[in-house]
Design a protein around this motif. Structure first.
Motif, PDB file in Angstrom:
ATOM      1  N   PHE A 188      20.580 -17.137  14.565  1.00  0.00           N
ATOM      2  CA  PHE A 188      19.929 -15.911  14.012  1.00  0.00           C
ATOM      3  C   PHE A 188      20.971 -15.144  15.458  1.00  0.00           C
ATOM      4  CE2 PHE A 188      17.101 -16.253  10.989  1.00  0.00           C
ATOM      5  CZ  PHE A 188      17.094 -17.134  10.383  1.00  0.00           C
TER       6      PHE A 188
ATOM      7  N   LEU B  66      11.099  -8.152  15.065  1.00  0.00           N
ATOM      8  CA  LEU B  66      11.588  -8.517  16.290  1.00  0.00           C
ATOM      9  C   LEU B  66      12.078  -7.100  17.707  1.00  0.00           C
ATOM     10  CD1 LEU B  66      13.357 -11.989  15.756  1.00  0.00           C
ATOM     11  CD2 LEU B  66      10.969 -11.420  17.152  1.00  0.00           C
ATOM     12  N   GLY B  67      12.016  -6.109  16.738  1.00  0.00           N
ATOM     13  CA  GLY B  67      12.839  -4.748  17.330  1.00  0.00           C
ATOM     14  C   GLY B  67      12.917  -3.992  16.694  1.00  0.00           C
TER      15      GLY B  67
ATOM     16  N   PHE C 266      20.227 -10.813   7.760  1.00  0.00           N
ATOM     17  CA  PHE C 266      19.387 -11.433   6.944  1.00  0.00           C
ATOM     18  C   PHE C 266      19.723 -12.781   6.361  1.00  0.00           C
ATOM     19  CE2 PHE C 266      17.255  -7.374   8.260  1.00  0.00           C
ATOM     20  CZ  PHE C 266      17.240  -7.951   9.187  1.00  0.00           C
ATOM     21  N   SER C 267      18.854 -13.935   6.314  1.00  0.00           N
ATOM     22  CA  SER C 267      18.854 -14.784   5.506  1.00  0.00           C
ATOM     23  C   SER C 267      18.591 -15.218   4.298  1.00  0.00           C
ATOM     24  CB  SER C 267      18.558 -16.201   6.225  1.00  0.00           C
ATOM     25  OG  SER C 267      19.051 -16.152   7.109  1.00  0.00           O
TER      26      SER C 267
ATOM     27  N   ARG D 220      25.083  -7.825  27.514  1.00  0.00           N
ATOM     28  CA  ARG D 220      24.233  -6.486  26.623  1.00  0.00           C
ATOM     29  C   ARG D 220      22.937  -6.704  26.850  1.00  0.00           C
ATOM     30  NH1 ARG D 220      21.760  -5.734  22.447  1.00  0.00           N
ATOM     31  NH2 ARG D 220      21.701  -7.963  21.322  1.00  0.00           N
TER      32      ARG D 220
ATOM     33  N   GLU E 164      21.861 -23.124  11.829  1.00  0.00           N
ATOM     34  CA  GLU E 164      22.133 -21.344  11.394  1.00  0.00           C
ATOM     35  C   GLU E 164      21.735 -21.184  13.432  1.00  0.00           C
ATOM     36  OE1 GLU E 164      24.036 -19.524   9.799  1.00  0.00           O
ATOM     37  OE2 GLU E 164      23.710 -19.214   8.143  1.00  0.00           O
TER      38      GLU E 164
ATOM     39  N   TYR F 204      21.543  -2.755  20.332  1.00  0.00           N
ATOM     40  CA  TYR F 204      22.851  -3.322  19.290  1.00  0.00           C
ATOM     41  C   TYR F 204      23.781  -2.431  18.680  1.00  0.00           C
ATOM     42  CZ  TYR F 204      24.235  -6.455  15.991  1.00  0.00           C
ATOM     43  OH  TYR F 204      25.016  -6.962  15.653  1.00  0.00           O
TER      44      TYR F 204
ATOM     45  N   ILE G 186      10.970 -17.867  12.032  1.00  0.00           N
ATOM     46  CA  ILE G 186      11.385 -17.025  11.184  1.00  0.00           C
ATOM     47  C   ILE G 186      12.878 -17.695   9.988  1.00  0.00           C
ATOM     48  CG2 ILE G 186      12.721 -15.580  12.453  1.00  0.00           C
ATOM     49  CD1 ILE G 186      10.952 -14.198   8.778  1.00  0.00           C
TER      50      ILE G 186
ATOM     51  N   ALA H  51      13.045 -18.976   6.977  1.00  0.00           N
ATOM     52  CA  ALA H  51      13.645 -18.324   6.105  1.00  0.00           C
ATOM     53  C   ALA H  51      15.003 -18.978   4.660  1.00  0.00           C
ATOM     54  CB  ALA H  51      14.238 -16.446   6.005  1.00  0.00           C
TER      55      ALA H  51
ATOM     56  N   ILE I 107      12.094 -10.741   6.327  1.00  0.00           N
ATOM     57  CA  ILE I 107      12.227 -10.385   7.935  1.00  0.00           C
ATOM     58  C   ILE I 107      10.902 -10.419   8.627  1.00  0.00           C
ATOM     59  CG2 ILE I 107      13.310  -8.611   9.076  1.00  0.00           C
ATOM     60  CD1 ILE I 107      14.218  -7.445   6.411  1.00  0.00           C
TER      61      ILE I 107
ATOM     62  N   THR J 290      13.480  -4.186  12.429  1.00  0.00           N
ATOM     63  CA  THR J 290      12.679  -4.766  11.710  1.00  0.00           C
ATOM     64  C   THR J 290      11.269  -4.594  12.244  1.00  0.00           C
ATOM     65  OG1 THR J 290      13.175  -6.312  13.783  1.00  0.00           O
ATOM     66  CG2 THR J 290      13.931  -6.797  12.193  1.00  0.00           C
TER      67      THR J 290
ATOM     68  N   LEU K  42      23.410 -13.258  17.174  1.00  0.00           N
ATOM     69  CA  LEU K  42      25.167 -13.491  16.621  1.00  0.00           C
ATOM     70  C   LEU K  42      25.646 -12.731  18.356  1.00  0.00           C
ATOM     71  CD1 LEU K  42      26.202 -12.945  13.609  1.00  0.00           C
ATOM     72  CD2 LEU K  42      26.082 -14.265  14.697  1.00  0.00           C
ATOM     73  N   VAL K  43      24.318 -11.881  19.180  1.00  0.00           N
ATOM     74  CA  VAL K  43      25.048 -11.474  20.330  1.00  0.00           C
ATOM     75  C   VAL K  43      23.854 -11.418  21.324  1.00  0.00           C
ATOM     76  CG1 VAL K  43      26.766  -9.424  21.144  1.00  0.00           C
ATOM     77  CG2 VAL K  43      26.367  -9.670  18.237  1.00  0.00           C
TER      78      VAL K  43
HETATM   79  C1  LIG Z   1      23.029 -14.851  10.645  1.00  0.00           C
HETATM   80  C2  LIG Z   1      22.036 -14.610  10.496  1.00  0.00           C
HETATM   81  C3  LIG Z   1      20.739 -14.679  10.182  1.00  0.00           C
HETATM   82  C4  LIG Z   1      19.160 -13.862  10.196  1.00  0.00           C
HETATM   83  N1  LIG Z   1      18.371 -14.285   9.077  1.00  0.00           N
HETATM   84  C5  LIG Z   1      17.330 -13.473   9.931  1.00  0.00           C
HETATM   85  C6  LIG Z   1      15.743 -13.649   8.690  1.00  0.00           C
HETATM   86  O1  LIG Z   1      15.990 -14.518   7.767  1.00  0.00           O
HETATM   87  N2  LIG Z   1      15.011 -12.568   9.388  1.00  0.00           N
HETATM   88  C7  LIG Z   1      14.514 -12.335  10.222  1.00  0.00           C
HETATM   89  O2  LIG Z   1      13.370 -11.999  10.460  1.00  0.00           O
HETATM   90  N3  LIG Z   1      15.552 -12.246  10.887  1.00  0.00           N
HETATM   91  C8  LIG Z   1      16.910 -13.157  10.701  1.00  0.00           C
HETATM   92  N4  LIG Z   1      17.903 -12.969  11.767  1.00  0.00           N
HETATM   93  C9  LIG Z   1      18.126 -12.159  13.010  1.00  0.00           C
HETATM   94  C10 LIG Z   1      18.100 -10.313  12.915  1.00  0.00           C
HETATM   95  O3  LIG Z   1      18.980 -10.151  12.049  1.00  0.00           O
HETATM   96  C11 LIG Z   1      17.121  -9.841  13.840  1.00  0.00           C
HETATM   97  O4  LIG Z   1      15.806 -10.554  14.284  1.00  0.00           O
HETATM   98  C12 LIG Z   1      17.592  -8.472  13.370  1.00  0.00           C
HETATM   99  O5  LIG Z   1      18.936  -8.219  13.135  1.00  0.00           O
HETATM  100  C13 LIG Z   1      17.002  -7.333  15.053  1.00  0.00           C
HETATM  101  O6  LIG Z   1      17.420  -6.239  14.331  1.00  0.00           O
HETATM  102  P1  LIG Z   1      16.583  -4.947  15.641  1.00  0.00           P
HETATM  103  O7  LIG Z   1      17.405  -3.432  15.505  1.00  0.00           O
HETATM  104  O8  LIG Z   1      14.563  -5.304  15.130  1.00  0.00           O
HETATM  105  O9  LIG Z   1      16.276  -6.023  16.891  1.00  0.00           O
HETATM  106  P2  LIG Z   1      16.301  -5.260  18.451  1.00  0.00           P
HETATM  107  O10 LIG Z   1      15.476  -4.625  19.282  1.00  0.00           O
HETATM  108  O11 LIG Z   1      17.954  -4.277  18.580  1.00  0.00           O
HETATM  109  O12 LIG Z   1      17.318  -6.463  19.138  1.00  0.00           O
HETATM  110  C14 LIG Z   1      16.625  -7.964  18.766  1.00  0.00           C
HETATM  111  C15 LIG Z   1      17.871  -8.078  18.643  1.00  0.00           C
HETATM  112  O13 LIG Z   1      18.158  -8.978  17.217  1.00  0.00           O
HETATM  113  C16 LIG Z   1      19.842  -9.320  17.736  1.00  0.00           C
HETATM  114  N5  LIG Z   1      20.315  -7.619  16.493  1.00  0.00           N
HETATM  115  C17 LIG Z   1      20.057  -6.550  16.645  1.00  0.00           C
HETATM  116  N6  LIG Z   1      20.161  -6.298  15.366  1.00  0.00           N
HETATM  117  C18 LIG Z   1      21.286  -7.660  15.587  1.00  0.00           C
HETATM  118  C19 LIG Z   1      22.550  -7.405  14.369  1.00  0.00           C
HETATM  119  N7  LIG Z   1      22.584  -6.155  13.526  1.00  0.00           N
HETATM  120  N8  LIG Z   1      23.302  -8.480  13.806  1.00  0.00           N
HETATM  121  C20 LIG Z   1      22.840  -9.182  14.526  1.00  0.00           C
HETATM  122  N9  LIG Z   1      21.932  -9.246  15.520  1.00  0.00           N
HETATM  123  C21 LIG Z   1      20.900  -8.456  16.024  1.00  0.00           C
HETATM  124  C22 LIG Z   1      19.898  -9.369  19.265  1.00  0.00           C
HETATM  125  O14 LIG Z   1      20.080 -10.476  19.672  1.00  0.00           O
HETATM  126  C23 LIG Z   1      18.604  -8.390  20.010  1.00  0.00           C
HETATM  127  O15 LIG Z   1      18.742  -8.927  21.120  1.00  0.00           O
HETATM  128  C24 LIG Z   1      19.188 -13.358  11.196  1.00  0.00           C
HETATM  129  C25 LIG Z   1      20.257 -12.872  12.096  1.00  0.00           C
HETATM  130  C26 LIG Z   1      21.537 -13.880  12.157  1.00  0.00           C
HETATM  131  C27 LIG Z   1      22.852 -13.705  12.634  1.00  0.00           C
END
Ligand SMILES: Cc1cc2nc3c(=O)[nH]c(=O)nc-3n(C[C@H](O)[C@H](O)[C@H](O)COP(=O)(O)OP(=O)(O)OC[C@H]3O[C@@H](n4cnc5c(N)ncnc54)[C@H](O)[C@@H]3O)c2cc1C
Length: 439
Positions: free
Chosen positions: A436, A276-277, A257-258, A136, A434, A143, A319, A322, A273, A280, A438-439
């Motif tokens: 962060f 990152l993308g 998010f945690s 991916r 933990e 995502y 991060i 958290a 948060i 966020t 998943l995919v």
């Molecule tokens: C169990 C867990 C706890 C987390 N806790 C925190 C936290 O406390 N604070 C924090 O800043 N981030 C946390 N994250 C990470 C956070 O989920 C991703 O950074 C966020 O979803 C990115 O979304 P985006 O659209 O901004 O980024 P995108 O541009 O879509 O992607 C950036 C990367 O983030 C990941 N991502 C994007 N969307 C998701 C999604 N819906 N589910 C899982 N991964 C995704 C992908 O691997 C991707 O490559 C956690 C992730 C997990 C799995």
């Protein structure tokens, strides 16, 4: 011990479910003209199909079933089992064609009878599903688009596989066997309805409201949510939740998010948060008053899983702090007097998300913080670079084997720290991580 038993129970359930079709195969009347390898090939098809079905179950977020492992571990299990399921399903046509090369002509879905075309198309969808997931990031599939496509491809692949099996009717001739397969088909539809319709509908009825959005150092934001018209939910410090902001929970636009706050009676939740993308980066624009939907709690990354420890060592990267702050806040709220350590790795001292919260916690509990800076300021006498085994060794007490370790940061950091801790003699059962990603 209870956790291990729970885990063993659910693993046994998994094996029982996957092996059921092979038992059915043994019980069903053997069709004429088969033979040993023919039966083996059909067995691969049946087992692979059920493995695919179980993939739906694994990501259905059933709290009871996932609690012993942590849902992140279940997602990893789902990822690796997908490769096994594909191998098993590919073995089905490969063995059949090896027995009877004439069957190769059926691999062209445009020329084959419909039930064969359904099988070939199902396999094709499955390969696209696995390739688009494994690569991916390399293929730059966003995502959210990937998630929708993943659900459609998986549903299509399983639906067509069931049609293929029913259309051929091989080993499915007796009413009992047909009932079993129809039952499996309906269960899969039930899981999709549960996850995609009933789950979001439940969330819609228990909304949260954004009450605060605060900037944090290091391109991060702390978001506070309060339950509206309900009690919220209780959680163990360190757990996480899927949050939908600015979208209905049916939209499949939720992010995990945690929870960074300590469990509190009013059900208030805080998330910190990092930008990152796509999603966020918009968090800073969210305004108090907006509706939010929170699906949780999930995860097994919590001090409450090992409450008897002599003390806790937290190792955070970026991060990843958290969930650790949630655990520290809970310990402070409970008046905990045990000694704890926090190794916090980040680029610069002025870019530490939740840095102020950690400094406050240091004052009110027995917490020693070791900052590990990649880019330290002039005259910095503390640790620098990345966390190393020697660094951990320097700061851990001699009775380190009695402590519980919580590691959360980038995947390479988690892996390296896990290895160092094991090299320092910490039992694997005491190292909790933990992920962060998943995919
Ligand atoms: C169990 C867990 C706890 C987390 N806790 C925190 C936290 O406390 N604070 C924090 O800043 N981030 C946390 N994250 C990470 C956070 O989920 C991703 O950074 C966020 O979803 C990115 O979304 P985006 O659209 O901004 O980024 P995108 O541009 O879509 O992607 C950036 C990367 O983030 C990941 N991502 C994007 N969307 C998701 C999604 N819906 N589910 C899982 N991964 C995704 C992908 O691997 C991707 O490559 C956690 C992730 C997990 C799995």
């Amino acid at each position: 011990m209870r956790t291990v038993l729970h885990g063993a129970f659910w693993l046994a359930v998994y094996l029982a479910v996957v092996l059921t079709p092979l038992v059915v195969l043994l019980l069903a009347p053997t069709p004429a003209g088969g033979g040993f390898w023919w039966d083996v090939a059909i067995g691969f098809g049946f087992a692979g199909l059920v493995m695919m079905g179980v993939q739906f179950l694994l990501t259905a977020r059933f709290r009871r079933a996932t609690a012993p492992f942590g849902i992140d571990a279940i997602y990893y299990f789902h990822r690796y089992l997908a490769y096994v399921a594909v191998a098993v399903l590919l073995a089905h046509p490969v063995v059949l064609i090896a027995i009877n090369p004439a069957l190769l002509s059926y691999m062209n879905p445009f020329a084959a009878p419909w039930e064969m075309a359904a099988g070939t198309t199902s396999l094709f969808l499955l390969l696209v599903l696995v390739a688009s997931s494994a690569w991916r990031k390399r293929l730059r599939i966003p995502y959210e688009a990937w998630r929708v496509a993943h659900l459609l491809l998986a549903s299509g692949a399983v639906g067509l596989a069931l049609a293929h099996m029913g259309g051929i009717g091989y080993y499915a001739g007796t009413p009992a066997v047909r009932v079993l397969w129809v039952g499996i088909g309906f269960s899969l539809v039930g899981i999709v309805v549960w996850v995609r319709v009933l789950g979001p509908w439940r969330l819609l009825r228990s909304p949260f409201r954004v009450t605060d959005v605060r900037p944090e150092p290091g391109d991060s934001w702390t978001l506070a949510l309060e339950p509206e018209g309900h009690e919220g939910f209780s959680f163990d410090p360190g757990q996480f939740a899927w949050v939908s902001l600015g979208h209905s929970p049916f939209a499949m636009k939720e992010h995990p998010f945690s929870i960074a706050s300590s469990p509190s009676p009013g059900g208030r939740l805080e998330f910190t948060i990092k930008e990152l993308g796509d999603f966020t980066r918009t968090v800073g624009r969210i305004r108090p008053g907006e509706a939010a939907y929170v699906d949780g709690p999930y995860g097994a990354f919590s001090i409450d899983r090992c409450p008897e420890a002599a003390g806790y060592v937290f190792i955070a990267g970026g991060i990843g702090v958290a969930p650790i702050v949630s655990m520290l806040r809970a310990l402070a709220d409970r008046g905990d007097t045990r000694p704890h350590r926090l190794f916090q790795a980040h680029s610069r001292l002025d870019r530490v998300p939740l840095g102020e919260a950690v400094a406050e916690l240091e004052k009110c509990m027995d917490l020693r913080v070791v900052h590990v800076l990649e880019d330290p300021p002039e005259g910095w006498a503390g640790e620098r670079g990345w966390i190393t085994r020697e660094m951990l060794d320097r700061h851990l007490p001699t009775e380190r084997r009695d402590l519980e370790y919580f590691v959360c940061g980038p995947v390479p950091m988690n892996r390296a720290v896990g290895r160092y801790l094991r090299e320092l003699g910490i039992p694997t059962s005491r190292i909790h991580t933990e992920l962060f990603d998943l995919v």
